[in-house]
Design a protein around this motif. Structure first.
Motif, PDB file in Angstrom:
ATOM      1  N   PHE A  14     -11.928   0.794  -2.349  1.00 31.51           N
ATOM      2  CA  PHE A  14     -10.644   1.500  -2.304  1.00 31.51           C
ATOM      3  C   PHE A  14      -9.661   0.794  -1.372  1.00 31.51           C
ATOM      4  CE2 PHE A  14      -8.549   4.440   0.743  1.00 31.51           C
ATOM      5  CZ  PHE A  14      -7.455   4.798  -0.031  1.00 31.51           C
ATOM      6  N   LEU A  15     -10.130   0.354  -0.215  1.00 32.70           N
ATOM      7  CA  LEU A  15      -9.253  -0.333   0.736  1.00 32.70           C
ATOM      8  C   LEU A  15      -8.740  -1.656   0.176  1.00 32.70           C
ATOM      9  CD1 LEU A  15     -11.208   0.295   4.078  1.00 32.70           C
ATOM     10  CD2 LEU A  15      -9.201   1.513   3.219  1.00 32.70           C
ATOM     11  N   VAL A  16      -9.576  -2.340  -0.611  1.00 30.64           N
ATOM     12  CA  VAL A  16      -9.141  -3.583  -1.239  1.00 30.64           C
ATOM     13  C   VAL A  16      -8.183  -3.294  -2.390  1.00 30.64           C
ATOM     14  CG1 VAL A  16      -9.906  -5.610  -2.537  1.00 30.64           C
ATOM     15  CG2 VAL A  16     -11.250  -4.799  -0.590  1.00 30.64           C
ATOM     16  N   ALA A  17      -8.485  -2.253  -3.155  1.00 34.33           N
ATOM     17  CA  ALA A  17      -7.728  -1.968  -4.376  1.00 34.33           C
ATOM     18  C   ALA A  17      -6.340  -1.408  -4.103  1.00 34.33           C
ATOM     19  CB  ALA A  17      -8.517  -0.986  -5.244  1.00 34.33           C
ATOM     20  N   LEU A  18      -6.179  -0.609  -3.053  1.00 28.15           N
ATOM     21  CA  LEU A  18      -4.903   0.069  -2.819  1.00 28.15           C
ATOM     22  C   LEU A  18      -3.727  -0.902  -2.723  1.00 28.15           C
ATOM     23  CD1 LEU A  18      -3.307   2.644  -2.292  1.00 28.15           C
ATOM     24  CD2 LEU A  18      -3.912   2.440   0.138  1.00 28.15           C
ATOM     25  N   PRO A  19      -3.756  -1.888  -1.817  1.00 29.14           N
ATOM     26  CA  PRO A  19      -2.606  -2.801  -1.760  1.00 29.14           C
ATOM     27  C   PRO A  19      -2.448  -3.649  -3.021  1.00 29.14           C
ATOM     28  CG  PRO A  19      -4.364  -3.571  -0.309  1.00 29.14           C
ATOM     29  CD  PRO A  19      -4.749  -2.201  -0.772  1.00 29.14           C
ATOM     30  N   LEU A  20      -3.563  -3.977  -3.681  1.00 32.31           N
ATOM     31  CA  LEU A  20      -3.464  -4.776  -4.899  1.00 32.31           C
ATOM     32  C   LEU A  20      -2.834  -3.982  -6.035  1.00 32.31           C
ATOM     33  CD1 LEU A  20      -6.861  -6.722  -4.898  1.00 32.31           C
ATOM     34  CD2 LEU A  20      -4.580  -7.641  -4.484  1.00 32.31           C
ATOM     35  N   CYS A  21      -3.208  -2.716  -6.177  1.00 42.11           N
ATOM     36  CA  CYS A  21      -2.619  -1.869  -7.228  1.00 42.11           C
ATOM     37  C   CYS A  21      -1.106  -1.773  -7.046  1.00 42.11           C
ATOM     38  CB  CYS A  21      -3.224  -0.473  -7.188  1.00 42.11           C
ATOM     39  SG  CYS A  21      -4.920  -0.362  -7.802  1.00 42.11           S
ATOM     40  N   ILE A  22      -0.694  -1.546  -5.811  1.00 44.52           N
ATOM     41  CA  ILE A  22       0.744  -1.399  -5.530  1.00 44.52           C
ATOM     42  C   ILE A  22       1.454  -2.735  -5.701  1.00 44.52           C
ATOM     43  CG2 ILE A  22       2.428  -0.781  -3.774  1.00 44.52           C
ATOM     44  CD1 ILE A  22       0.268   1.065  -2.557  1.00 44.52           C
ATOM     45  N   GLY A  23       0.857  -3.792  -5.159  1.00 45.98           N
ATOM     46  CA  GLY A  23       1.492  -5.107  -5.228  1.00 45.98           C
ATOM     47  C   GLY A  23       1.638  -5.610  -6.651  1.00 45.98           C
ATOM     48  N   VAL A  24       0.606  -5.439  -7.469  1.00 42.52           N
ATOM     49  CA  VAL A  24       0.673  -5.876  -8.863  1.00 42.52           C
ATOM     50  C   VAL A  24       1.734  -5.089  -9.616  1.00 42.52           C
ATOM     51  CG1 VAL A  24      -0.598  -5.908 -11.046  1.00 42.52           C
ATOM     52  CG2 VAL A  24      -1.696  -6.707  -8.955  1.00 42.52           C
ATOM     53  N   SER A  25       1.821  -3.801  -9.331  1.00 40.88           N
ATOM     54  CA  SER A  25       2.826  -2.971  -9.999  1.00 40.88           C
ATOM     55  C   SER A  25       4.235  -3.431  -9.658  1.00 40.88           C
ATOM     56  CB  SER A  25       2.631  -1.504  -9.600  1.00 40.88           C
ATOM     57  OG  SER A  25       3.484  -0.664 -10.339  1.00 40.88           O
ATOM     58  N   VAL A  26       4.488  -3.685  -8.393  1.00 41.71           N
ATOM     59  CA  VAL A  26       5.818  -4.142  -7.969  1.00 41.71           C
ATOM     60  C   VAL A  26       6.122  -5.504  -8.579  1.00 41.71           C
ATOM     61  CG1 VAL A  26       7.195  -4.843  -5.976  1.00 41.71           C
ATOM     62  CG2 VAL A  26       5.762  -2.802  -5.839  1.00 41.71           C
ATOM     63  N   ALA A  27       5.120  -6.400  -8.594  1.00 49.18           N
ATOM     64  CA  ALA A  27       5.321  -7.723  -9.185  1.00 49.18           C
ATOM     65  C   ALA A  27       5.565  -7.645 -10.682  1.00 49.18           C
ATOM     66  CB  ALA A  27       4.101  -8.598  -8.907  1.00 49.18           C
ATOM     67  N   SER A  28       5.079  -6.585 -11.307  1.00 54.06           N
ATOM     68  CA  SER A  28       5.247  -6.415 -12.746  1.00 54.06           C
ATOM     69  C   SER A  28       6.578  -5.773 -13.110  1.00 54.06           C
ATOM     70  CB  SER A  28       4.096  -5.556 -13.308  1.00 54.06           C
ATOM     71  OG  SER A  28       2.843  -6.127 -13.027  1.00 54.06           O
ATOM     72  N   GLY A  29       7.379  -5.439 -12.111  1.00 58.09           N
ATOM     73  CA  GLY A  29       8.657  -4.795 -12.388  1.00 58.09           C
ATOM     74  C   GLY A  29       8.509  -3.331 -12.749  1.00 58.09           C
ATOM     75  N   ALA A  30       7.418  -2.712 -12.328  1.00 63.13           N
ATOM     76  CA  ALA A  30       7.145  -1.317 -12.644  1.00 63.13           C
ATOM     77  C   ALA A  30       7.063  -0.510 -11.348  1.00 63.13           C
ATOM     78  CB  ALA A  30       5.832  -1.204 -13.413  1.00 63.13           C
TER      79      ALA A  30
END
Length: 540
Positions: A14-30
């Motif tokens: 969960f600690l690894v996934a949280l920033p990645l989920c948010i970062g990928v979403s922002v990078a995707s324009g979503a």
């Protein structure tokens, strides 16, 4: 099962996934919340399904550029339909048991694909790393870096944001060198915590994450969005999502299987599970899902043994987003961009290029071509070109043929060995023309070293033999490959049809070239009548 250990591992993931989920979403324009929703689905839907035991799924950096292009071209509302259709297609591929087909893709194409994804990702995220907006196409982003640096140095707030982003990248690279008790904490989480502390200081005005209501962000596609599937460009995007997401998930499964000794991945079941996750994500209007190496390796290293840990990590994501949304709003965008720049570098993996050069220069060419075409055009085009290059390379290597010609006394000889396919037909024709132009009364064609020849090469040899025997001016002696069921050439004028015994080796009346230099008449006189004259041992 050690439930306490599974719970601990799930919290690490969960600690690894949280920033990645948010970062990928922002990078995707979503919106950031869509990345969290996809992470939750990756845990609760894919995590509970059978397939792979320990790999963890969610929004992946490898698809960020592709998703950003789809959002820009078709809109965020249509993204859900694209992801849903991709998920249904993945389920179909799994049901017809094509999961293992993706393992047949050349590793050079896969590495080239990842490099082609990682390089544009790094340059596109260099802009939000400095609180700026990316220009657009990969080459435009690359060319705009000098201007970005100048603008960043001229603005103190942008310089602070860039400092946090660069610090995140450096921390991500150096974190593995920290003492064991410390490095168990994910580097991305440490960077996010430090960034939040800096962003809260007086006088610091950098861009932070804007997070809305998680449930309100759900956008179920309607008839208008489903009508977009009639658009050829949308269908092409669906196909691209399906191929890339499936390949990335199944390649990750193979990598994760090498990390542990537990239950192996069922590839078709895993493809169905990934499809189910994407179908649900698409129905909710969220981002596409793939298996992710970073989360999966964290799960293995944390000691997980069952699917419980990856399922629970989705539950922690959901609880955090619902109960502590205000905490997410403190995260600097530049820190998330730094996390993705590091992910892009790992995807790009520049050390793999010289390594591939040393191992296999042909595969190096395929890898480089795939990367360059993806960066220059788009992901699907680059993968297709890479696959074509890999097939051509394999075909050329399967057609390794040695053809030599010589003149000995009154005989022009051609000796051929290896795999003779249509790709080597020009080489064969040149050799045949060379022995024919020698002007000798005898031509010998020795093909015993040929391990495989296709119809094109066989037909060329047969036509050559028939043509020159038909003139009555040249004696053509031929020894064909010793392959079962190989068809025999037509007999020349005044010749009896060769015997067609086992392996279709030549009989005593055939006009064949034997490697034994003894004239045929003397050889027949020496043979015992009880011997099998077709024995290969007597023909040498």
């Amino acid at each position: 099962m050690d439930i306490a250990n599974e719970i601990t591992a799930s919290f690490v993931v969960f600690l690894v996934a949280l920033p990645l989920c948010i970062g990928v979403s922002v990078a995707s324009g979503a919106p950031a919340e869509l990345g969290i929703i996809s992470g939750v689905i990756g845990g609760l839907v894919v995590g509970m399904a059978r397939g792979s035991t320990l790999q963890v799924s969610g929004p992946a950096a490898g698809l960020a550029t592709l998703v950003a292009e789809a959002v820009l071209e078709f809109g965020l509302a249509t993204l859900g339909v694209i992801v849903l259709a991709s998920g249904v297609l993945q389920i179909g591929l799994g049901l017809i048991r094509l999961g293992r087909m993706f393992q047949a893709i050349s590793i050079a194409v896969v590495q080239g694909m990842l490099a082609g994804i990682g390089l544009p990702l790094m340059f596109s995220q260099a802009y939000p790393l400095a609180d700026a907006k990316a220009i657009g196409a990969p080459f435009e982003n690359m060319l705009g870096i000098p201007g970005l640096i100048a603008n960043t140095l001229a603005d103190p707030q942008k310089a602070i944001a860039a400092g946090l982003g660069i610090g995140t990248v450096v921390l991500s690279f150096l974190w593995k060198k920290m003492p064991p008790p410390v490095k168990k904490m994910p580097a991305a989480l440490v960077a996010v915590a430090g960034g939040m502390a800096v962003a809260s200081l007086p006088g610091v005005e950098i861009n932070t994450l804007q997070v809305g209501n998680l449930l309100a962000s759900v956008n179920i596609p309607g008839p208008t969005q489903f009508a977009a599937l009639a658009n050829g460009a949308v269908l092409t995007t669906v196909l691209t999502f399906t191929i890339i997401a499936s390949a990335e998930s199944l390649f990750t499964a193979a990598a994760v299987d090498r990390m542990h000794t537990g239950e192996r991945t069922r590839y078709n079941s895993e493809l169905i599970a990934q499809g189910a996750g994407n179908a649900v994500a698409g129905f909710l209007g969220a981002l596409p899902i793939t298996a992710v190496v970073a989360r999966s390796s964290a799960n293995v290293q944390a000691g997980a043994k069952t699917r419980l840990s990856r399922t629970l990590h989705g539950l922690w994501l959901l609880a955090f987003a619902l109960l502590l949304p205000n905490v997410l709003a403190l995260i600097p965008i530049s820190v998330l961009a730094g996390v993705l720049v590091h992910s892009g570098w790992k995807l790009f993996a520049p050390e793999e290029f010289p390594k591939m050069w040393r191992q296999d220069r042909g595969e190096f060419a395929v890898m480089t071509i795939t990367t360059v075409v993806i960066v220059a055009t788009a992901l699907l085009e680059g993968v297709l070109v890479g696959l074509a290059a890999g097939i051509i390379l394999a075909a050329l290597r399967m057609s390794q043929t040695s053809v030599t010609t010589s003149v000995e006394g009154d005989t022009a000889k051609m000796v051929m060995a290896g795999n003779a396919t249509f790709l080597r037909l020009p080489k064969l024709i040149d050799a045949l023309e060379e022995v024919a132009s020698a002007g000798m009364p005898r031509i010998r064609l020795d093909l015993t070293g040929v391990t495989h020849w296709d119809h094109a090469c066989r037909n060329q040899v047969d036509e050559f033999v028939a043509q020159h025997r038909g003139t009555g001016e040249v004696r053509v002696e031929l020894l064909r490959p010793n392959t079962p069921n190989a068809p025999m050439p037509p007999a020349g004028p005044g010749m009896s049809k060769p015997d067609e015994g086992p392996g279709h080796l030549p009989g005593p009346t055939a006009e064949w070239f034997y490697l034994d230099p003894t004239p045929m008449d003397d050889l027949m006189d020496q043979m015992d009548p009880m011997d099998d004259y077709r024995s290969p041992a007597r023909m040498r």
